[in-house]
Design a protein around this motif. Structure first.
Motif, PDB file in Angstrom:
ATOM      1  N   LYS A 151     -39.298  42.371 -17.363  1.00 24.36           N
ATOM      2  CA  LYS A 151     -38.880  42.208 -15.961  1.00 24.36           C
ATOM      3  C   LYS A 151     -40.093  41.989 -15.056  1.00 24.36           C
ATOM      4  O   LYS A 151     -40.109  41.053 -14.239  1.00 24.36           O
ATOM      5  CB  LYS A 151     -38.095  43.441 -15.532  1.00 24.36           C
ATOM      6  CG  LYS A 151     -37.662  43.456 -14.078  1.00 24.36           C
ATOM      7  CD  LYS A 151     -36.745  44.643 -13.813  1.00 24.36           C
ATOM      8  CE  LYS A 151     -37.472  45.963 -13.948  1.00 24.36           C
ATOM      9  NZ  LYS A 151     -36.599  47.133 -13.668  1.00 24.36           N
ATOM     10  N   ALA A 181     -41.299  38.500 -13.240  1.00 29.45           N
ATOM     11  CA  ALA A 181     -41.323  38.576 -11.775  1.00 29.45           C
ATOM     12  C   ALA A 181     -42.669  38.077 -11.234  1.00 29.45           C
ATOM     13  O   ALA A 181     -42.721  37.325 -10.244  1.00 29.45           O
ATOM     14  CB  ALA A 181     -41.060  40.002 -11.324  1.00 29.45           C
ATOM     15  N   HIS A 186     -43.085  34.387 -11.076  1.00 29.49           N
ATOM     16  CA  HIS A 186     -42.378  33.692  -9.994  1.00 29.49           C
ATOM     17  C   HIS A 186     -43.133  33.731  -8.666  1.00 29.49           C
ATOM     18  O   HIS A 186     -42.766  33.008  -7.729  1.00 29.49           O
ATOM     19  CB  HIS A 186     -40.982  34.298  -9.805  1.00 29.49           C
ATOM     20  CG  HIS A 186     -39.998  33.885 -10.855  1.00 29.49           C
ATOM     21  ND1 HIS A 186     -39.998  34.417 -12.120  1.00 29.49           N
ATOM     22  CD2 HIS A 186     -38.991  32.967 -10.836  1.00 29.49           C
ATOM     23  CE1 HIS A 186     -39.027  33.877 -12.839  1.00 29.49           C
ATOM     24  NE2 HIS A 186     -38.405  32.995 -12.083  1.00 29.49           N
ATOM     25  N   VAL A 196     -40.319  41.950  -8.198  1.00 25.29           N
ATOM     26  CA  VAL A 196     -39.097  42.169  -8.985  1.00 25.29           C
ATOM     27  C   VAL A 196     -37.859  41.936  -8.128  1.00 25.29           C
ATOM     28  O   VAL A 196     -36.858  41.387  -8.605  1.00 25.29           O
ATOM     29  CB  VAL A 196     -39.106  43.597  -9.578  1.00 25.29           C
ATOM     30  CG1 VAL A 196     -37.754  43.929 -10.207  1.00 25.29           C
ATOM     31  CG2 VAL A 196     -40.204  43.729 -10.619  1.00 25.29           C
ATOM     32  N   LEU A 234     -36.507  38.451  -8.150  1.00 24.04           N
ATOM     33  CA  LEU A 234     -35.951  37.876  -9.377  1.00 24.04           C
ATOM     34  C   LEU A 234     -34.495  37.464  -9.209  1.00 24.04           C
ATOM     35  O   LEU A 234     -34.059  36.447  -9.757  1.00 24.04           O
ATOM     36  CB  LEU A 234     -36.058  38.880 -10.526  1.00 24.04           C
ATOM     37  CG  LEU A 234     -37.349  38.894 -11.334  1.00 24.04           C
ATOM     38  CD1 LEU A 234     -37.291  39.999 -12.385  1.00 24.04           C
ATOM     39  CD2 LEU A 234     -37.614  37.559 -11.998  1.00 24.04           C
ATOM     40  N   TYR A 260     -40.748  49.740  -9.166  1.00 25.45           N
ATOM     41  CA  TYR A 260     -40.068  48.567  -9.730  1.00 25.45           C
ATOM     42  C   TYR A 260     -39.221  48.924 -10.940  1.00 25.45           C
ATOM     43  O   TYR A 260     -38.251  48.227 -11.263  1.00 25.45           O
ATOM     44  CB  TYR A 260     -41.093  47.495 -10.091  1.00 25.45           C
ATOM     45  CG  TYR A 260     -41.855  47.754 -11.364  1.00 25.45           C
ATOM     46  CD1 TYR A 260     -41.401  47.273 -12.588  1.00 25.45           C
ATOM     47  CD2 TYR A 260     -43.040  48.508 -11.360  1.00 25.45           C
ATOM     48  CE1 TYR A 260     -42.091  47.512 -13.758  1.00 25.45           C
ATOM     49  CE2 TYR A 260     -43.733  48.751 -12.522  1.00 25.45           C
ATOM     50  CZ  TYR A 260     -43.263  48.254 -13.711  1.00 25.45           C
ATOM     51  OH  TYR A 260     -43.947  48.496 -14.867  1.00 25.45           O
TER      52      TYR A 260
END
Length: 442
Positions: free
Chosen positions: A179, A183, A186, A256, A259, A270
């Protein structure tokens, strides 16, 4: 694929700025092109049956695992001029490994069925450089992992059951790692740089305090002032936690949350953000099934209904504390029983220690190991309890620890010890745990 040497290259094997083409260190050249991944080409060359060192190293290491001494020693030094103690045998093992397509189970089955392996162990110590003729495996101590698993099977009534607490924790860790990793991918470079700048300011502000606290801890250690050391360590930990929290708030949590719009914050950090597609596996059904198994186990051991809930919690705790060595981190943390009994720290290729030491004795005397073995609900104590009569209990102890019944002489010694006041079954257990028959591979 090629590389240009730097302008200040000062060795005699090439000129500065000259071009060097990719080549293998030994053996046949690796086949690759610009269209293929160089790492895949290297891996194919390295693991090829045509690479003589690859298969020889594997076969020699497995031979040493079983026999206690390699055909080539040391096992981590193999050069073009290295000669095996028995070249014909080494070549046969190499070809066997290739023929079986590197199936280790088949390879070990062949070795374990040889007369050489099934003979009595060789007790003569080899001098450095002395050839070993393998009249049988060498007498040697169990490895740290074998010792740990031996203790585990004395404590845990079912050590090979799926270790759900450990697997669940691992599953959560992997889900959170995936995760967070995706994240951060991105984030734009600008977003990441801005967040990192804010976080680095906190790290810089703490750097001077870290240095002062570490110096103060070192001075307190010299004075053997445990109270001061403990207080300073708490301050140091507070600073570290503040840094971790800052990175979480400024970088991880915002990343996160981006996402998915369905992301939901259920707590701080997170890790407490639930994001569809990144949720860890639910082990609820497995936990319930295992709990029922423990309840049946308690009934089989004849425990009253009032103790069954306590027994189930005890078993769950044993699953968490006493798993197989294969389910623990390797290397284990410093101070762990595995490390004390010689597990490699993996700083070098061959770094296992087989020597006995004072810390090992202290682990047995003062650590949680012996109390867990002597716990009324350990596998060993339950086996003793089911035996019933005193003579049967002694036999159960020998069968559990040494896989054999006591000899008449050993029974006589135990009777004499009881007459001298050493009459508890715990005394016999502790004595047998420290015998060569338990510690050494016979």
């Amino acid at each position: 694929m090629q590389l240009r040497l730097p302008h200040d290259y000062a060795y005699h094997d090439a000129e500065p700025k000259s071009v060097v083409k990719a080549a293998t260190l030994f053996g046949a050249p690796a086949e690759f092109s610009l269209k293929t991944n160089p790492l895949e080409s290297f891996a194919a060359w390295l693991t090829s049956p045509e690479n003589p060192r690859f298969t020889t190293v594997i076969a020699n290491r497995w031979w040493k695992k079983l026999f206690g001494h390699g055909l080539i020693e040391p096992v981590d030094e193999l050069t073009d001029g290295t000669a095996a103690a028995n070249p014909a045998l080494m070549e046969h093992l190499r070809r066997l490994m290739i023929t079986q397509r590197y199936d280790v189970k088949v390879f070990l089955r062949v070795l374990c069925n040889t007369q050489a392996y099934q003979r009595e162990v060789t007790r003569q110590e080899l001098a450095t450089g002395e050839a070993c003729h393998f009249t049988g495996p060498l007498l040697r101590r169990m490895s740290a992992e074998q010792m740990w698993d031996s203790f585990t099977t004395l404590i845990n009534t079912a050590p090979d059951l799926p270790n759900l607490p450990l697997r669940e924790a691992t599953n959560v860790f992997l889900a959170n790692s995936r995760k967070l990793g995706e994240a951060l991918e991105h984030l734009t470079p600008e977003e990441l740089l801005e967040s990192a700048h804010v976080t680095s300011e906190v790290f810089r502000a703490h750097a001077a305090q870290f240095k002062v606290l570490q110096q103060q801890i070192a001075e307190a250690r010299k004075r053997e002032d445990k109270a001061a050391m403990s207080s300073l360590a708490r301050e140091l930990n507070t600073l570290r936690q503040a840094e971790i929290q800052t990175a979480d708030e400024k970088i991880y949590t915002p990343a996160v949350l981006k996402l998915s719009p369905q992301g939901r914050q259920t707590g701080e950090g997170y890790r407490k953000i639930e994001v569809p597609g990144y949720m860890p596996k639910d082990f609820g059904a497995e936990r319930a099934a295992q709990m029922q198994l423990f309840v049946k186990e308690s009934k089989r051991f004849g425990l009253p209904a009032a103790q069954q809930d306590v027994y189930v919690k005890h078993r769950q705790n044993m699953m968490r504390l006493w798993p197989r060595a294969a389910e623990l981190d390797s290397p284990a943390p410093a101070g762990h029983a595995l490390r004390e009994f010689g597990q490699s720290d993996r700083d070098t290729v061959e770094n296992v220690n087989h020597d006995a030491s004072v810390p090992q004795a202290l682990v047995l005397m003062n650590g949680p190991l012996l109390p867990s073995i002597l716990n009324p609900w350990s596998q060993l104590r339950l086996a003793v309890k089911q035996a019933g009569y005193p003579d049967d209990q002694v036999e159960a102890v020998y069968l559990t620890l040494l896989s054999r019944k006591p000899t008449p002489e050993e029974k006589t010694r135990w009777s004499k010890s009881q007459a001298d006041g050493v009459n508890q079954i715990e005394d016999l257990i502790y004595a047998l745990l420290n015998t060569q028959q338990f510690i050494f591979i016979q």
